[in-house]
Design an enzyme around this catalytic site. Structure first.
Site, mmCIF file in Angstrom:
data_model
loop_
_atom_site.group_PDB
_atom_site.id
_atom_site.type_symbol
_atom_site.label_atom_id
_atom_site.label_comp_id
_atom_site.label_asym_id
_atom_site.label_seq_id
_atom_site.Cartn_x
_atom_site.Cartn_y
_atom_site.Cartn_z
ATOM 1 N N PRO A 2 2.326 -0.395 0.490
ATOM 2 C CG PRO A 2 1.896 -1.386 2.616
ATOM 3 C CD PRO A 2 2.845 -0.320 1.522
ATOM 4 C CD GLU A 3 1.747 4.179 -3.610
ATOM 5 O OE1 GLU A 3 0.919 4.892 -4.610
ATOM 6 O OE2 GLU A 3 2.829 4.558 -3.419
ATOM 7 C CE LYS A 59 -2.520 5.389 -0.092
ATOM 8 N NZ LYS A 59 -1.503 6.519 0.547
#
Length: 265
Positions: A2-3, A59
């Site tokens: 999760p970037e 993010k």
DNA sequence: ACATTGACCTGAGAGC
DNA sequence: TGCTCTCAGGTCAATG
């Protein structure tokens, strides 16, 4: 995962699947992924409401409720969303599940439980509290604004790219990717970069993040000169020059780079 | 200011 | 096969 490109992909997934339907029930299987509320409070906050639209900053993902308030979703290192109907499709580690009136479920899945959901009554206050900088793909972050943010900072360039209070959305994987394309060694002190370097870095930042998002974060769909698909490959060679890729610690994180394309200053 | 380390969590993959 | 060890894309607090 999760970037920024991952979270943007989750945002689009939520837009396509989880909006405009009444949430009938909220099941919390592990309360450690619920922040700033108890599981009962979160359920109370969501039940009978609909998620109507989404907003992403770096993010962090936010979904607006009908009426007042937002739901914050942060995905930690292993989080993602799964929307499904058949209980047999229910993923493992779906710690929070929203059951919709149409019979579908939206699961917040997070194996390592470093992500979380949280009710947000005041979005502006929440963003301020998180101390998030400008989103890396915000159109207002042009080359001039980028240079301005770099001014006065003495950190290593990779640390700066990953500093969420400066620019929000870049993590370990995409900082490596951006620096590779810009031909900059990850541990280079920011003051050692001239304006041309910063402009190039800015260009590749936008380019890399957009390209990764367009490929829906699937390594197989990324261009042939991307490093991401080579992350876990032993003895990988630079897709540009064939030099064996190397690893170095920067900002306490393992960084992959090409010793030829990204020479140490 | 800045860099580094350990903690939070837990599974995957490597090596024996 | 099964055990142990190391590492993992994010953050935060504590320490040099």
């Amino acid at each position: 995962m999760p970037e920024l490109p991952d979270v943007e992909t989750f945002r689009r997934y939520l837009d396509a699947n989880g909006l405009h339907q009444t949430i009938e029930e909220v099941a919390v299987a592990d309360e450690r992924v619920v922040k700033r509320a108890s599981p009962a409070e979160l359920a109370d906050y969501l039940q009978g409401h609909r998620l109507e639209r989404t907003y992403r900053r770096g993010k962090h993902l936010f979904a607006a409720l009908d009426g007042e308030g937002w739901l914050e979703l942060h995905f930690g290192m292993t989080g993602y969303l799964a929307y499904y109907r058949d209980p047999g499709e229910a993923p493992d580690y779906g710690h929070v599940r929203l059951a919709y009136a149409n019979g579908y479920q939206l699961a917040f899945v997070d194996r390592r439980k470093l992500g979380y959901l949280a009710p947000v009554r005041d979005l502006a206050a929440c963003l301020a509290e998180l101390e998030l900088g400008i989103d890396a793909l915000d159109p207002e972050l042009d080359a001039a604004a980028f240079r301005e943010l770099a001014k006065g900072r003495r950190v290593q360039v990779k640390c700066w790219l990953m500093d969420q209070a400066s620019i929000a959305g870049i993590g370990n994987v995409y900082s490596d990717e951006i620096l590779f394309h810009a031909g900059i060694y990850p541990r280079t002190p920011l003051p050692d970069l001239d304006w041309a370097d910063l402009d190039r870095l800015h260009g590749y930042m936008s380019n890399v993040l957009k390209t990764a998002t367009d490929s829906q974060v699937q390594p197989g769909a990324m261009p042939g000169d991307f490093l991401v698909p080579l992350r876990k490959v032993d003895d990988a060679a630079c897709p540009r020059c064939g030099t064996p890729l190397a690893k170095v610690k920067a900002c306490g994180r393992t960084s992959q780079y090409c010793p030829t394309c990204q020479p140490t200053p």
